[in-house]
Design an enzyme around this catalytic site. Structure first.
Site, PDB file in Angstrom:
ATOM      1  N   PRO A 124       0.598  -1.118   0.230  1.00 42.35           N
ATOM      2  CA  PRO A 124      -0.145  -0.010   0.047  1.00 42.35           C
ATOM      3  C   PRO A 124       0.877   1.302   0.008  1.00 42.35           C
ATOM      4  CG  PRO A 124      -0.658  -1.607   1.624  1.00 42.35           C
ATOM      5  CD  PRO A 124       0.366  -2.155   1.196  1.00 42.35           C
ATOM      6  N   SER A 129       6.125   8.826   1.917  1.00 41.79           N
ATOM      7  CA  SER A 129       7.140   9.723   2.738  1.00 41.79           C
ATOM      8  C   SER A 129       7.656   9.209   3.886  1.00 41.79           C
ATOM      9  CB  SER A 129       6.498  11.001   3.201  1.00 41.79           C
ATOM     10  OG  SER A 129       5.264  10.632   3.904  1.00 41.79           O
ATOM     11  N   SER A 130       7.680   7.684   3.785  1.00 39.95           N
ATOM     12  CA  SER A 130       8.120   6.833   5.045  1.00 39.95           C
ATOM     13  C   SER A 130       9.600   6.997   5.110  1.00 39.95           C
ATOM     14  CB  SER A 130       7.907   5.536   4.621  1.00 39.95           C
ATOM     15  OG  SER A 130       8.541   4.499   5.621  1.00 39.95           O
ATOM     16  N   GLU A 258       0.031   0.058   9.326  1.00 46.68           N
ATOM     17  CA  GLU A 258       1.058   0.200   8.361  1.00 46.68           C
ATOM     18  C   GLU A 258       0.752  -0.555   6.974  1.00 46.68           C
ATOM     19  OE1 GLU A 258       5.130   0.646   9.777  1.00 46.68           O
ATOM     20  OE2 GLU A 258       4.421   1.307  11.844  1.00 46.68           O
ATOM     21  N   LEU A 261      -2.950  -4.808   7.187  1.00 50.04           N
ATOM     22  CA  LEU A 261      -4.026  -5.458   7.320  1.00 50.04           C
ATOM     23  C   LEU A 261      -5.075  -5.055   6.164  1.00 50.04           C
ATOM     24  CD1 LEU A 261      -4.671  -4.929  11.069  1.00 50.04           C
ATOM     25  CD2 LEU A 261      -3.770  -6.856   9.878  1.00 50.04           C
ATOM     26  N   VAL A 264      -6.860   1.726   3.958  1.00 49.27           N
ATOM     27  CA  VAL A 264      -8.107   2.833   4.267  1.00 49.27           C
ATOM     28  C   VAL A 264      -8.622   3.636   3.082  1.00 49.27           C
ATOM     29  CG1 VAL A 264      -8.382   4.783   5.862  1.00 49.27           C
ATOM     30  CG2 VAL A 264      -6.840   3.006   6.617  1.00 49.27           C
ATOM     31  N   TYR A 446      13.500  14.865  19.454  1.00 52.35           N
ATOM     32  CA  TYR A 446      13.881  14.517  18.225  1.00 52.35           C
ATOM     33  C   TYR A 446      15.302  15.001  18.062  1.00 52.35           C
ATOM     34  CZ  TYR A 446      12.576  14.596  13.137  1.00 52.35           C
ATOM     35  OH  TYR A 446      12.564  14.196  12.142  1.00 52.35           O
TER      36      TYR A 446
END
Length: 525
Positions: A124, A129-130, A258, A261, A264, A446
């Site tokens: 998917p 942008s991962s 992620e 499953l 969306v 961060y």
């Protein structure tokens, strides 16, 4: 026509040009002195190391299928450091075979049926942008090929419910289009991750995205009213409710799933009226931990500022804000209903009591709008990161979260580990920290790491640093990610963080919804 960059972040015309690369070289030279900073040439599409397509889809799927070379390259990697390095080197050996762009749920099911029938893996894809290997065809298993399913044609705002202040939105819509669609109604989703321009609603839900606003509703979780998901076993849709105590929430099952499953395809989202009142101020601190204490007090005050960013002095300096002598806290409030001056006044009292020095406001010093400077640098940061990588540096980030009672020891331990390991591997290191989100019970630190790299070894260097980082985060009680998701790159840390019995439950759920295990294999489990 503006083209998306197939090897790096964002749009091609916004990537750093020669002048900006030269400025970066000078800035890095101040930090690392004699480091070799030759700029790497950009990859040429025709020269990429990419295998031939292994799959021949049926004619019935042809209108939604692409095997175009640029298309395959653009869908190979996410946007992490290791992705950019390999993309620049022209290494596209793991490129997907086909890119599918269905526009209806039936077309999506047709693609899944085809992939299942031939034994192909399915990935998917929202905006790609991962930064954790969430979209890369990198997995074990005897798959015959890979079909990446780009959801960009699921891009409508279907309905707006003004009475409940909610909107039914398709999962493939990108951030700017979503906000443009809500604007005529006077609404905003008010969810602005750094990847906003190049990420989608479905991607935000699937990765439990964290938005730009630093307190209260920081994750997409709080904004989801219901979801509709297409799985290899069929579609399911949760009931629209403001809240429910009826057992475990089915929406929570897909938040953070992620892509393992299902897809969306749409969601009902809680929207808000667009803000009319705003206020922003900048506060300086001599010590980072002093600023952290101010943020703790502010996070527990019940004021819930929209912006509460603590930026250490070195990071501020790298981004052209101040001279590196002071740590910055940017505090902001906004409202669609009422002026926020009273909230700001109390917030400044709190941070001043903690030792902060409030800077002159924007009206008094319009040429020194540090909050605005930071906002622009925040948006440009991924482009700058790509420029640093072209100069041969290791330049990457990691984020986490920890409770306030453990933060000081945690921050000291993480900083020591990252500095030590990076210097051992790279010779020198620049490590900075900022708070992206804060909660009454803890912050989300961060960290940014910049160091000289060895050409051809940058990925190996970062992988060694990252392994040490993950071990330290887990050992000191933090999370391996606050808002970047797990993907394939965080799997080792996630396996250690989650309870083993929960892992068994997740595997059983995966087996039920995706019996063939073809959706995003290697992610989460």
């Amino acid at each position: 026509m503006t083209l998306r960059n197939f090897w790096g972040w964002g749009n091609e015309d916004k990537a750093f040009d020669d002048r900006q690369i030269s400025q970066l070289r000078q800035l890095v030279g101040l930090q690392f002195g004699d480091a070799e900073l030759a700029c790497q040439a950009l990859p040429v599409l025709a020269d990429l190391d990419m295998p031939d397509c292994r799959l021949q889809p049926p004619a019935s799927l042809a209108p939604m299928i692409s095997s175009d070379r640029r298309d395959r390259a653009s869908h190979t990697y996410g946007k992490s450091f290791r992705d950019i390095v390999r993309g620049l080197a022209g290494d596209y050996r793991c490129a997907p075979d086909l890119i599918a762009r269905p526009s209806t749920e039936q077309e999506l099911l047709d693609v899944l049926d085809y992939a299942s029938s031939i034994g192909a893996a399915v990935i998917p894809y929202g905006g790609g942008s991962s930064v954790v290997g969430g979209t890369e065809p990198r997995y074990e298993g005897n798959w015959k090929g890979t079909v990446t399913v780009d959801m960009e044609r699921f891009n409508r705002i279907i309905e707006v419910d003004h009475q409940s202040r909610a909107a039914h939105i398709e999962g493939g819509i990108y951030g700017p289009a979503l906000e443009d669609g809500l604007r005529p109604h006077g609404y905003t989703l008010r969810h602005f991750p750094q990847s906003f321009e190049f990420s989608t609603l479905g991607g935000w839900i699937a990765t439990r995205s964290g938005g730009h606003f630093a307190t209260l509703y920081t994750h997409i979780d709080e904004l989801v009213e219901s979801t509709r998901v297409v799985t290899p076993r069929g579609a399911l849709e949760t009931r629209r409710l403001p809240g429910s105590g009826a057992g475990p929430s089915p929406d929570r099952l897909f938040l953070g799933s992620e892509g393992i499953l299902g897809f969306v395809t749409s969601a009902w989202m809680r929207v808000q009226e667009r803000p009319q009142f705003r206020a922003t101020r900048t506060v300086h601190f001599g010590e980072f931990l002093q600023g952290a204490e101010a943020v703790r007090r502010l996070s527990q005050s019940g004021l819930y500022p929209t912006n509460c960013r603590l930026i250490d002095a070195r990071e501020a300096m790298i981004n052209g804000i101040e001279n590196g002598s002071k740590h910055l806290l940017i505090v902001g409030f906004e409202s669609a209903d009422h002026p926020v001056d009273g909230w700001m006044e109390r917030a400044l009292e709190i941070v001043t009591d903690a030792g902060g020095a409030v800077q002159a406001n924007r009206q008094q010093k319009p040429d020194k709008d540090q909050a605005g400077d930071w906002r622009q640098q925040f948006i440009r940061a991924p482009y700058m990161r790509d420029g640093l990588i072209r100069l041969g540096l290791v330049a990457e980030t990691f984020e986490t979260a920890i409770t306030w009672d453990r933060f000081e020891d945690f921050h000291r331990g993480v900083s020591e580990t990252v500095n030590r390991v990076t210097r051992e591997i790279c010779g020198k290191a620049l490590v900075t920290c900022r708070f992206t989100h804060v909660y009454p019970d803890g912050p989300a630190p961060y960290y940014t790491v910049i160091a000289p790299g060895r050409h051809g070894d940058q990925v190996k260097q970062w992988d060694e640093i990252k392994l040490a980082v993950m071990e330290t985060l887990i050992d000191l009680g933090g999370t391996i990610t606050h808002h970047h998701a797990v993907g394939r790159d965080h799997r080792w840390g996630y396996d250690r963080q989650r309870p083993e019995l929960f892992a068994e439950v997740l595997k059983a759920t995966k087996k039920t919804l995706d019996p063939g295990g073809m959706l995003n294999p290697g992610v989460l489990i």
